[in-house]
Scaffold this active site. Structure first.
Site, mmCIF file in Angstrom:
data_model
loop_
_atom_site.group_PDB
_atom_site.id
_atom_site.type_symbol
_atom_site.label_atom_id
_atom_site.label_comp_id
_atom_site.label_asym_id
_atom_site.label_seq_id
_atom_site.Cartn_x
_atom_site.Cartn_y
_atom_site.Cartn_z
ATOM 1 N N GLU A 62 1.889 -22.255 105.682
ATOM 2 C CA GLU A 62 3.013 -22.708 106.525
ATOM 3 C C GLU A 62 3.125 -21.815 107.766
ATOM 4 O OE1 GLU A 62 6.890 -23.152 104.592
ATOM 5 O OE2 GLU A 62 7.825 -22.678 106.520
ATOM 6 N N THR A 78 10.121 -21.282 105.801
ATOM 7 C CA THR A 78 11.221 -21.989 105.100
ATOM 8 C C THR A 78 11.528 -21.443 103.705
ATOM 9 O OG1 THR A 78 9.648 -23.614 104.286
ATOM 10 C CG2 THR A 78 10.852 -24.198 106.276
ATOM 11 N N CYS A 93 14.921 -23.127 104.228
ATOM 12 C CA CYS A 93 15.292 -24.448 103.698
ATOM 13 C C CYS A 93 16.444 -24.294 102.710
ATOM 14 C CB CYS A 93 14.058 -25.011 103.012
ATOM 15 S SG CYS A 93 14.390 -26.453 102.068
ATOM 16 N N ASN A 120 7.297 -19.141 96.699
ATOM 17 C CA ASN A 120 8.720 -19.281 96.355
ATOM 18 C C ASN A 120 8.949 -19.021 94.865
ATOM 19 O OD1 ASN A 120 9.353 -22.080 94.993
ATOM 20 N ND2 ASN A 120 7.776 -22.487 96.510
#
Ligand code: SF4
Length: 571
Positions: free
Chosen positions: A125, A162, A190, A220
């Site tokens: 990302e 994010t 996010c 994450n």
């Protein structure tokens, strides 16, 4: 073992969208389908996509053919252009929230701002976002130590990968702003990540240890484990249930389970169910026995059969049929049909409820034999009522057996009746209502009240089955099963259930108020309201816990039975 599942865990919107796009592409014909890099960081999903023929493209060749899916993390614009020039059809599954960060990087760097991106070095990302900024205008900050080396001159913006941790991002952006005041902060983390992290903190407060389910490469997922440890609790990271150390788990009283955004529900459910089934050293014996009994009722289809028996009991009381054989005929028929169909159609079940499939397969001979005996016993009982009930049950039995079998002639796209879009809810509702309402009274002359009760029961079972399909949506989507939920979507299915439950409650009430069939139709009112409540409960952001939710749905039939018994006593 007591297990608390995180209310928010599993596929986030972006990952679900990317996986759905890949699965749809894999259904699209003979052209090769690739993902540019691994679609998400989860080995179970990657293995599934591989089985479905979706291969990973690691380098862009000079020329190629087929479809290439760009993953949720996104890519630099140059990669997308090179894929198109090589001759691929590109499906861009970049998450819309990642696209927003890419656009900010592009917009501000084009205006002469520096872009400072807080993220993990080398993460796809991050590579994609940096690729959208003007050449050399985006600087990565991956630790507090790297702030000193920034050397910013002029205006700048701070952006976040994010999936960054909120606290870490606040600390980093605070340090940068203290040193270089001429900046603007965009918190592009996010909200799905944020809510997952908050939930991990809450779980860490209430549980003795938290199992974090997810791929080892998933940033994450690793961050969720870090948060649990920061809260002073033990974090146990696993990819699947095979990684669980049951001996270690047995020493905890209460275990929380959470998962990264790329972990599918079926893996989370398997892990949670395995922990539940692990006997804890502090767990009282009665709890273990109760848990095993409930699980047996669920996995053996006895819970579903009991629900069918309750429907037949309610119909018998309302319509004045004899309880025997109405209840056993319905119970045996529903037990046999559900067991056989689950044994025949195991593909989706392997994702939706793998422990039930494992249990059924392990005892395949027993359940196959038990189903055949149940069919024979129900037919004999129906014959005792007369030829018409017997014939009707025989037809229903044939339909039930052939529902999942490949009986549609070769050459047609659909192979079995179950493949017809939305057919399951319709078939199940007609079969349940017919076996519990029509069969027991088929030898008697026609009565309008029986038809009315049949219609109400049909509608009730239809709504119940639509709710059950919501539990199975992820597995159904994977194997391409065309359930009602897949055909019209989750939101519309929930809306349909709500509207249907209200309509059913009102119809029952009005039929009774208008003096049609005395109190009988209004007996559906409490059970319909229960389904309405469940439809709201299902729409909350929680993982679908099949065991608990299935019991909740089936309890609607016992509410109906209770209402009928009470109302008939009052006359
Ligand atoms: S975590 Fe958020 S930004 Fe990342 S893919 Fe999921 S929804 Fe998109």
């Amino acid at each position: 073992m007591k297990v608390e599942l995180a209310r928010i865990a599993g596929f986030c919107m972006g990952v679900r969208r990317a996986v759905d796009m890949a699965l749809s592409a894999s259904n699209g014909g003979d052209r090769p389908v690739y993902t540019y890099g691994p679609l998400i960081h989860n080995p179970s999903v990657l293995a599934l996509l591989d089985v479905r023929g979706v291969k990973v493209l690691r380098h862009i060749p000079a020329c190629g053919e087929g479809m290439v899916i760009i993953r949720a993390h996104g890519v630099p614009p140059g990669d997308k252009e090179r894929l198109i020039s090589a001759g691929f059809d590109v499906i861009d599954a970049t998450c819309p929230r990642v696209v927003k960060v890419q656009m900010l990087a592009r917009h501000y760097s084009a205006k002469g701002f520096w872009c400072v991106l807080a993220g993990d070095r080398g993460h796809p990302e991050v590579v994609g976002i940096m690729g959208h900024a003007e050449e050399g205008r985006c600087i990565l900050v991956d630790s507090e130590g790297s702030v000193g080396a920034l050397g910013l001159s002029g205006p700048y913006v701070i952006l976040a990968q994010t999936t960054q941790d909120e606290d870490r991002f606040d600390r980093l952006s605070g340090l940068i702003m203290d040193r270089y005041p001429d900046g603007r902060v965009f918190n592009t983390i996010c909200d799905s990540t944020h809510r997952r992290q908050e939930e991990a903190r809450r779980l860490a407060m209430t549980a003795d240890a938290v199992v974090v389910v997810g791929g080892r490469q998933s940033a994450n997922t690793r961050r969720l484990a870090g948060i649990v440890e920061e809260c002073g609790k033990t974090a146990i990271a696993v990819e699947t249930e095979d990684d669980l150390d049951r001996k270690r788990l047995a020493g905890f009283r209460r275990i929380g389970v959470t998962a990264g955004a790329s972990t599918p529900n079926w893996v989370i459910n398997k892990v949670a169910r395995e922990i539940e089934a692990t006997p804890g050293v502090f767990e009282p014996v009665w709890r273990r026995v109760a848990y095993r009994s409930v699980r047996f009722l669920h996995e053996s289809s006895l819970c579903t059969a009991m629900a069918g028996g309750a429907l037949a009991w309610a119909a018998a009381v309302a319509l004045g049929s004899s309880l025997v054989p109405a209840i056993p005929v319905s119970f045996l028929y529903i037990f046999a049909m559900h067991t056989l169909n689950r044994l025949i159609d195991r593909e989706a079940g392997a994702y939706n409820d793998p422990l039930r499939v494992r249990f059924l397969v392990r005892h395949k001979s027993f359940f196959f034999g038990a189903s055949l005996i149940a069919i024979l016993a129900s037919l004999v009982m129906a014959l005792g009522l007369g030829f018409r009930p017997f014939l009707m049950l025989l037809i229903l039995t044939c339909l039930g057996i052939f529902y999942a079998a490949p009986v549609i002639p070769a050459g047609l796209r659909r192979k079995a009746l179950k493949d017809l879009p939305g057919s399951k809810a319709l078939f199940v509702s007609i079969a349940w209502a017919a076996v519990s309402v029509i069969v027991p009274a088929a030898a008697r002359p026609f009565e309008p009240v029986r038809l009315a009760w049949f219609a109400l029961a049909c509608a009730f079972v239809y709504l119940r089955t639509a709710l059950m399909e919501l539990l199975d949506v992820q597995g159904d989507r994977i194997v391409g099963k065309e359930s009602l939920v897949i055909a019209i979507g989750e939101a519309k299915t929930l809306q349909l259930i709500r509207t249907g439950a209200v309509a059913l409650a009102i119809s029952g009430l009005f039929l009774s108020i208008l003096g049609q069939f005395s109190w009988r139709p209004v007996a559906f009112l409490p059970a319909s309201l229960w389904l309405y409540y469940l439809s709201r409960f299902f729409s909350g952001a929680r993982i679908r816990e099949n065991l608990k939710l299935e019991f909740m749905v089936e309890s609607g039939f016992f509410i109906l039975l209770f209402s009928v018994v009470v109302m008939s006593a009052w006359g």
